[in-house]
Design a protein around this motif. Sequence first.
Motif, PDB file in Angstrom:
ATOM      1  N   PRO A 113       0.951  -1.143   0.104  1.00  0.00           N
ATOM      2  CA  PRO A 113      -0.102  -0.034  -0.184  1.00  0.00           C
ATOM      3  C   PRO A 113       0.895   1.337   0.058  1.00  0.00           C
ATOM      4  O   PRO A 113       0.280   2.299  -0.542  1.00  0.00           O
ATOM      5  CB  PRO A 113      -0.864  -0.131   1.426  1.00  0.00           C
ATOM      6  N   ILE A 114       2.021   1.188   0.690  1.00  0.00           N
ATOM      7  CA  ILE A 114       2.855   2.479   0.661  1.00  0.00           C
ATOM      8  C   ILE A 114       3.385   2.856  -0.599  1.00  0.00           C
ATOM      9  O   ILE A 114       3.165   3.945  -1.147  1.00  0.00           O
ATOM     10  CB  ILE A 114       3.879   2.235   1.718  1.00  0.00           C
ATOM     11  N   LEU A 115       3.830   1.653  -1.329  1.00  0.00           N
ATOM     12  CA  LEU A 115       4.307   1.811  -2.615  1.00  0.00           C
ATOM     13  C   LEU A 115       3.181   2.254  -3.555  1.00  0.00           C
ATOM     14  O   LEU A 115       3.408   3.322  -4.553  1.00  0.00           O
ATOM     15  CB  LEU A 115       4.953   0.570  -3.316  1.00  0.00           C
ATOM     16  N   VAL A 116       2.285   1.550  -3.578  1.00  0.00           N
ATOM     17  CA  VAL A 116       1.066   2.088  -4.420  1.00  0.00           C
ATOM     18  C   VAL A 116       0.577   3.533  -4.144  1.00  0.00           C
ATOM     19  O   VAL A 116       0.589   4.435  -5.202  1.00  0.00           O
ATOM     20  CB  VAL A 116      -0.167   1.343  -4.152  1.00  0.00           C
ATOM     21  N   CYS A 117       0.289   3.837  -2.891  1.00  0.00           N
ATOM     22  CA  CYS A 117       0.010   5.442  -2.593  1.00  0.00           C
ATOM     23  C   CYS A 117       1.018   6.075  -3.286  1.00  0.00           C
ATOM     24  O   CYS A 117       0.813   7.392  -3.850  1.00  0.00           O
ATOM     25  CB  CYS A 117      -0.411   5.407  -1.104  1.00  0.00           C
ATOM     26  N   MET A 118       2.069   6.112  -2.737  1.00  0.00           N
ATOM     27  CA  MET A 118       3.156   7.144  -2.970  1.00  0.00           C
ATOM     28  C   MET A 118       3.456   7.252  -4.603  1.00  0.00           C
ATOM     29  O   MET A 118       3.626   8.370  -4.936  1.00  0.00           O
ATOM     30  CB  MET A 118       4.600   6.920  -2.333  1.00  0.00           C
ATOM     31  N   ALA A 119       3.478   6.035  -5.216  1.00  0.00           N
ATOM     32  CA  ALA A 119       3.663   6.079  -6.539  1.00  0.00           C
ATOM     33  C   ALA A 119       2.518   6.803  -7.092  1.00  0.00           C
ATOM     34  O   ALA A 119       2.706   7.528  -8.354  1.00  0.00           O
ATOM     35  CB  ALA A 119       3.953   4.492  -7.175  1.00  0.00           C
ATOM     36  N   HIS A 120       1.114   6.450  -6.713  1.00  0.00           N
ATOM     37  CA  HIS A 120      -0.076   7.024  -7.346  1.00  0.00           C
ATOM     38  C   HIS A 120       0.158   8.640  -7.130  1.00  0.00           C
ATOM     39  O   HIS A 120      -0.069   9.320  -8.042  1.00  0.00           O
ATOM     40  CB  HIS A 120      -1.074   6.550  -6.528  1.00  0.00           C
ATOM     41  N   VAL A 121       0.633   9.090  -6.078  1.00  0.00           N
ATOM     42  CA  VAL A 121       0.840  10.488  -5.762  1.00  0.00           C
ATOM     43  C   VAL A 121       1.765  11.258  -6.718  1.00  0.00           C
ATOM     44  O   VAL A 121       1.660  12.056  -7.640  1.00  0.00           O
ATOM     45  CB  VAL A 121       1.052  10.833  -4.623  1.00  0.00           C
ATOM     46  N   GLU A 151      10.516   9.386 -15.568  1.00  0.00           N
ATOM     47  CA  GLU A 151      10.239  10.742 -15.385  1.00  0.00           C
ATOM     48  C   GLU A 151       9.929  11.012 -13.916  1.00  0.00           C
ATOM     49  O   GLU A 151      10.009  12.025 -13.099  1.00  0.00           O
ATOM     50  CB  GLU A 151       8.954  11.032 -16.126  1.00  0.00           C
ATOM     51  N   ILE A 152       9.467  10.037 -13.139  1.00  0.00           N
ATOM     52  CA  ILE A 152       9.079  10.252 -11.765  1.00  0.00           C
ATOM     53  C   ILE A 152       9.923   9.559 -10.821  1.00  0.00           C
ATOM     54  O   ILE A 152       9.524   9.019  -9.646  1.00  0.00           O
ATOM     55  CB  ILE A 152       7.590   9.944 -11.361  1.00  0.00           C
ATOM     56  N   ARG A 153      11.092   9.193 -11.271  1.00  0.00           N
ATOM     57  CA  ARG A 153      12.039   8.514 -10.530  1.00  0.00           C
ATOM     58  C   ARG A 153      12.339   8.933  -9.155  1.00  0.00           C
ATOM     59  O   ARG A 153      12.600   7.917  -8.170  1.00  0.00           O
ATOM     60  CB  ARG A 153      13.502   7.973 -11.227  1.00  0.00           C
ATOM     61  N   PHE A 154      12.237  10.177  -8.975  1.00  0.00           N
ATOM     62  CA  PHE A 154      12.514  10.699  -7.647  1.00  0.00           C
ATOM     63  C   PHE A 154      11.476  10.341  -6.582  1.00  0.00           C
ATOM     64  O   PHE A 154      11.693   9.897  -5.458  1.00  0.00           O
ATOM     65  CB  PHE A 154      12.920  12.126  -7.619  1.00  0.00           C
ATOM     66  N   GLY A 155      10.369  10.457  -6.934  1.00  0.00           N
ATOM     67  CA  GLY A 155       9.200  10.226  -6.390  1.00  0.00           C
ATOM     68  C   GLY A 155       9.206   8.793  -5.914  1.00  0.00           C
ATOM     69  O   GLY A 155       8.702   8.286  -4.850  1.00  0.00           O
ATOM     70  N   LEU A 156       9.573   7.998  -6.982  1.00  0.00           N
ATOM     71  CA  LEU A 156       9.667   6.471  -6.785  1.00  0.00           C
ATOM     72  C   LEU A 156      10.874   5.987  -5.640  1.00  0.00           C
ATOM     73  O   LEU A 156      10.376   4.908  -4.834  1.00  0.00           O
ATOM     74  CB  LEU A 156       9.618   5.902  -8.237  1.00  0.00           C
ATOM     75  N   THR A 157      11.729   6.796  -5.988  1.00  0.00           N
ATOM     76  CA  THR A 157      12.780   6.328  -4.959  1.00  0.00           C
ATOM     77  C   THR A 157      12.329   6.644  -3.482  1.00  0.00           C
ATOM     78  O   THR A 157      12.588   5.902  -2.625  1.00  0.00           O
ATOM     79  CB  THR A 157      14.007   7.287  -5.026  1.00  0.00           C
ATOM     80  N   ALA A 158      11.527   7.718  -3.366  1.00  0.00           N
ATOM     81  CA  ALA A 158      11.046   8.140  -2.131  1.00  0.00           C
ATOM     82  C   ALA A 158      10.280   6.939  -1.633  1.00  0.00           C
ATOM     83  O   ALA A 158      10.098   6.551  -0.339  1.00  0.00           O
ATOM     84  CB  ALA A 158      10.292   9.572  -2.185  1.00  0.00           C
ATOM     85  N   ALA A 159       9.301   6.781  -2.540  1.00  0.00           N
ATOM     86  CA  ALA A 159       8.280   5.545  -2.283  1.00  0.00           C
ATOM     87  C   ALA A 159       9.010   4.178  -1.690  1.00  0.00           C
ATOM     88  O   ALA A 159       8.614   3.642  -0.739  1.00  0.00           O
ATOM     89  CB  ALA A 159       7.386   5.267  -3.315  1.00  0.00           C
ATOM     90  N   LEU A 160      10.083   4.096  -2.434  1.00  0.00           N
ATOM     91  CA  LEU A 160      10.805   2.773  -2.041  1.00  0.00           C
ATOM     92  C   LEU A 160      11.354   2.890  -0.687  1.00  0.00           C
ATOM     93  O   LEU A 160      11.531   2.030   0.157  1.00  0.00           O
ATOM     94  CB  LEU A 160      12.104   2.536  -3.027  1.00  0.00           C
ATOM     95  N   LEU A 161      11.949   4.053  -0.373  1.00  0.00           N
ATOM     96  CA  LEU A 161      12.589   4.381   0.921  1.00  0.00           C
ATOM     97  C   LEU A 161      11.564   4.139   2.117  1.00  0.00           C
ATOM     98  O   LEU A 161      11.823   3.707   3.100  1.00  0.00           O
ATOM     99  CB  LEU A 161      13.257   5.710   1.304  1.00  0.00           C
ATOM    100  N   ALA A 162      10.492   4.585   1.651  1.00  0.00           N
ATOM    101  CA  ALA A 162       9.443   4.622   2.671  1.00  0.00           C
ATOM    102  C   ALA A 162       8.898   3.178   2.918  1.00  0.00           C
ATOM    103  O   ALA A 162       8.677   2.812   4.191  1.00  0.00           O
ATOM    104  CB  ALA A 162       7.991   5.733   2.368  1.00  0.00           C
TER     105      ALA A 162
END
Lengths: 233, 269, 238
Positions: A113-121, A151-162
């Motif tokens: 769910p964390i990955l889904v929600c953060m990637a979605h945002v 294009e959204i790799r930074f957001g995805l990195t944050a999602a991965l970390l979280a």
Amino acid sequence: MDVLLTSTAEAFRLLFSGNPEIWEIVGISFRVSSMAILAAVPPALVIAFTLAYGSFPGRRFLISLFNTFLSVPAVVIGLTLFIILSRQGPMGDFKLLFTQTAMGLGQFFLCLPILVCMAHVSLQAADRAAWETARTLGANRLRAFFTVLYEIRFGLTAALLAGYGRIISEVGASMMLGGNIAHYTRNIPTAIALETSKGAFAEGIALGIVLLFLAFVLNSLLQYVQGKGSINP
Amino acid sequence: MFRKALLMAVSLLVMGQASADASLLRLATTTSTANSGLMDMLLPKFTAETSIEVHLIAVGTGKALRLGREGDVDIVLVHARAAEDAFVDAGYGTDRADVMYNDYIIVGPETDPAGTAKSNTVAEVLQRIHASEKPFISRGDDSGTHKRELVLWQSASKSPDGSWYREVGQGMGKTLQIANEIDGYTMTDRGTWLAYESKLDIQILFEGDPPLFNPYGIIAVNPERHPDVNYPGAIKLIKWMTSPATQKMIGEFKIKGQQLFVPSVGNAS
Amino acid sequence: MIENFRIGFREISKSFGSNQVLEQTAISIASHDCIVITGNNGAGKTTLLRIIAGLEKPGHCEISLDDASPEPWRRLRKRLLKSVMYLHQQPYMFAGSLLRNIEYAARLNPALADRESSVQKAVSWAGLEGLESQSAASLSGGQKQRVALTRARLCHPQVLLLDEPTANLDSESRERTLQMLREFRDSGTAIVIVTHDPGVFSDLATSKLHLQDHRIQADDIGAADVVELDSVRQSKKR
């Protein structure tokens, strides 16, 4: 106060004295959590993508559902899986309970769910034109999908970390599903719980510091990679 | 960069994953047993002799028996005699054997406001606490220790209720700490006490009464109920645990110079 | 050169919720066309382009290729995405350098024989030499427009759709854009331009259409059926 000081000293002694047991625990922690997050990333991205760009009935409902899953306690996920994986449960024949796979499964459902929600945002914040440009240039869906992910790799990195942060430090589900078996399913959080219940506070805190230290190293590494990327925004 | 990271991650995945077979035995035991370190000392010796690897799963007594009942483990080592007998009677377990015993003790503030130290029996201790209405901390978690405590209240003909009786629903270590913080009484197993003693101000106030003895039983999960449990392995472990050599090691196991367990075989209690 | 083709879009309808944008309208596009579409804000010009590009799902739309029997939009969507190219009003630049943006397009065209030299040629065609390693995000509006047109050139689209291509450009960039569009048209690519400023394209246009009341109206003759505009188009063609 004394406990904290001695524990900190103990932590570094444990880490750097080449104590094989502590490194084994660290290894199990990172192996299981990496396995879980690797398994969770592809479905999470596909779900996030569908939620962000798709238009189908129930989309809003699904988004709220995943947001709700964010706050489900780990023990609830642990207990649910425990019942499913137990020999008398629907998946009992696979004999998964008290294995690393079971722990990994628990962590999978915790970070999904964390990955889904953060990637979605991230996807929603991204320009839809990225997807459309790729498509109109002739990229197939898969290609365009990876283009947008880049294009959204930074957001995805944050999602991965979280996501990783949640599962590497999670104790309830790991304890329940892995059983805290020495040399097998004992990871850092369950080892901390064990040391605490034994009254060995110094060892518990030391393990906590080990976890913090390694998380810091991991974060710094990712920061470094991100920093490299941001030179050309 | 990304590709390298992926490769590393995948190679991590492929690394060892123990498989469930005849060389693996799953033993559910109580947290206090596991925490004492006794099994960490014994089990590697068993593995060396028999090539059977033992996965030790430490949970509460109730959970341990439940894991056995569901066939999630092959063998259980617990200390709740009544529950053990019920477990065997119901056909969930078989080949029960006494392994060892340790004892419970009553601890509390050094000032002993309830005057328990003057008691001759544990029943008297509980009666004095009940009468004084000084705080008593109960595990309240349906663990073996908790079950025993309730039996002791019953045999003291007192029902623990009122604001002085506090059920915390925590493990033994936490319970001891809570008792220490609020100057309360509690009942603990000696192993946990020895681990925590140095961090606590509360003292041992009563010990040695036979009702406080705490026998450990080892029970194989019934293969008739769960055909794929490692029954031969379980029998091997039961035999090994009750063998003279192992019994001797149990008697010689010490924490901080104190003997923790009394071997059962040849030591009729 | 692009082979001669004709794509007819018929019975295009689209609504967003209860808001009807397009209703039973039609447009026909053939090689060498340059169709300029005007219309008020919110008339549905962009929506029309996006339907033609295969990016926006219409409520209803039938398409006939080279006078074959009509097929539903859904079935031809892939074909549209491949052969029609849509340029956003603000061209989207992918993360990374200008060169990465152009190479991205080149990589998607398997017909390109020598990718490296094609890219080189396209860059100099657009007058973007020397900017290759610059971050695409930091380019000016005119330069981004040229990057987008360069990407289009490498994809050889049959139809090029432009959404307000000159809206935010200075006169020099505008001239340059017009010149590039002319080359597209001369090579056979059909161009459809949505604009508020049709005068800019008067030399280029082969027909002018006006979008009003959810339908396309031929600007100069007022006929509702665009398919019959062929005679007008022929007379303007050189």
